[in-house]
Design an enzyme around this catalytic site. Structure first.
Site, PDB file in Angstrom:
ATOM      1  N   ASP A  45       7.852   9.090  69.912  1.00  0.00           N
ATOM      2  CA  ASP A  45       7.794   9.900  71.435  1.00  0.00           C
ATOM      3  C   ASP A  45       6.585  10.566  71.374  1.00  0.00           C
ATOM      4  OD1 ASP A  45       9.914   8.805  72.436  1.00  0.00           O
ATOM      5  OD2 ASP A  45      11.352  10.366  71.812  1.00  0.00           O
ATOM      6  N   GLU A  78      -0.587  15.919  61.519  1.00  0.00           N
ATOM      7  CA  GLU A  78       0.641  16.688  61.418  1.00  0.00           C
ATOM      8  C   GLU A  78       0.594  17.858  62.910  1.00  0.00           C
ATOM      9  OE1 GLU A  78       2.085  17.838  57.433  1.00  0.00           O
ATOM     10  OE2 GLU A  78      -0.158  17.645  57.213  1.00  0.00           O
ATOM     11  N   ARG A  80      -1.623  18.696  66.859  1.00  0.00           N
ATOM     12  CA  ARG A  80      -1.905  18.086  68.148  1.00  0.00           C
ATOM     13  C   ARG A  80      -3.228  17.580  68.266  1.00  0.00           C
ATOM     14  NH1 ARG A  80       0.368  18.220  73.113  1.00  0.00           N
ATOM     15  NH2 ARG A  80       2.225  19.615  72.167  1.00  0.00           N
ATOM     16  N   SER A  98      -3.997  22.487  66.679  1.00  0.00           N
ATOM     17  CA  SER A  98      -4.528  22.041  67.876  1.00  0.00           C
ATOM     18  C   SER A  98      -5.914  21.731  67.998  1.00  0.00           C
ATOM     19  CB  SER A  98      -3.878  22.721  69.027  1.00  0.00           C
ATOM     20  OG  SER A  98      -4.085  22.105  70.348  1.00  0.00           O
ATOM     21  N   GLU A 136      -9.248  27.446  57.650  1.00  0.00           N
ATOM     22  CA  GLU A 136      -7.989  28.191  57.026  1.00  0.00           C
ATOM     23  C   GLU A 136      -6.719  28.148  58.244  1.00  0.00           C
ATOM     24  OE1 GLU A 136      -7.948  33.042  57.442  1.00  0.00           O
ATOM     25  OE2 GLU A 136      -8.433  31.952  55.678  1.00  0.00           O
TER      26      GLU A 136
END
Length: 198
Positions: A45, A78, A80, A98, A136
């Site tokens: 998904d 892992e 976005r 992200s 980081e």
């Protein structure tokens, strides 16, 4: 076996089978239409139709790859990855970060992650990361973030977009964002045996 999914579809095309509707969107799940070889996707998904997944890519349960984005070589996702973002070889988009791409800034902002780079847990970037780059954990870099360089000069992060071999970190006492040279002692890259997709 993923390689035989298309064969199975052809075998059952004339039969009546229950078909759920997992989403109503312009870009449904990639795996409903394409099964790339040598790729691991923990939650289908979260990988949308229109991505490019290079062989050797792993997308973990919390990873998300949107349309018009993806990887060009083995990588770990892992976090976005938004439209327009390309992740380079042997890079790791860590847990929860992200990368902002073309859905922001009127479709003009195109960002990339270079080779052998690490975007730490819950970090983020609105600039491109060059090769051998590290951000980081918990640090979000915007184009206007003021960054202290090793010589003491303060520059906007946009001027460092795509520059190789940098480590972005926040000074633990002053809170200032700093960029220092990165090296293999900072991050040793993907664990090849752990991320083997054969």
């Amino acid at each position: 076996m993923p390689a035989r999914v298309d064969e199975l579809r052809e075998l059952i095309v004339s039969e009546h089978h229950y078909r759920g509707v997992p989403s109503i969107d312009k870009f449904p799940r990639m795996t409903d239409y394409v099964i790339p070889q040598g790729v691991r996707v923990a939650d289908a998904d979260r990988v949308r139709l229109g991505v490019h997944m290079a062989q050797g890519t792993t997308v973990m349960h919390e990873g998300f790859v949107n349309f018009n984005a993806g990887t060009i070589a083995p990588a770990m996702v892992e976090g976005r990855v938004t439209p327009g973002v390309v992740v380079g070889a042997n890079s790791d988009v860590g847990a929860g970060p992200s990368i902002i791409g073309t859905l922001s800034d009127g479709g003009k902002q195109v960002n990339a992650i270079g080779e052998r780079s690490l975007l730490g847990a819950n970090a983020g970037t609105r600039i491109s990361l060059g090769d051998d780059y590290i951000v980081e954990a918990g640090l979000y870099i915007t184009a206007g973030t003021k960054v202290k360089m090793p010589d003491g000069k303060i520059v906007p992060a946009r001027s460092l977009s795509g520059v190789p071999r940098l480590l972005f970190r926040r000074h633990s006492q002053t809170g200032a964002v700093e960029a220092i040279p990165s090296s293999t002692s900072n991050w040793r890259g993907l664990n090849i045996s752990l991320h083997s997709n054969d």
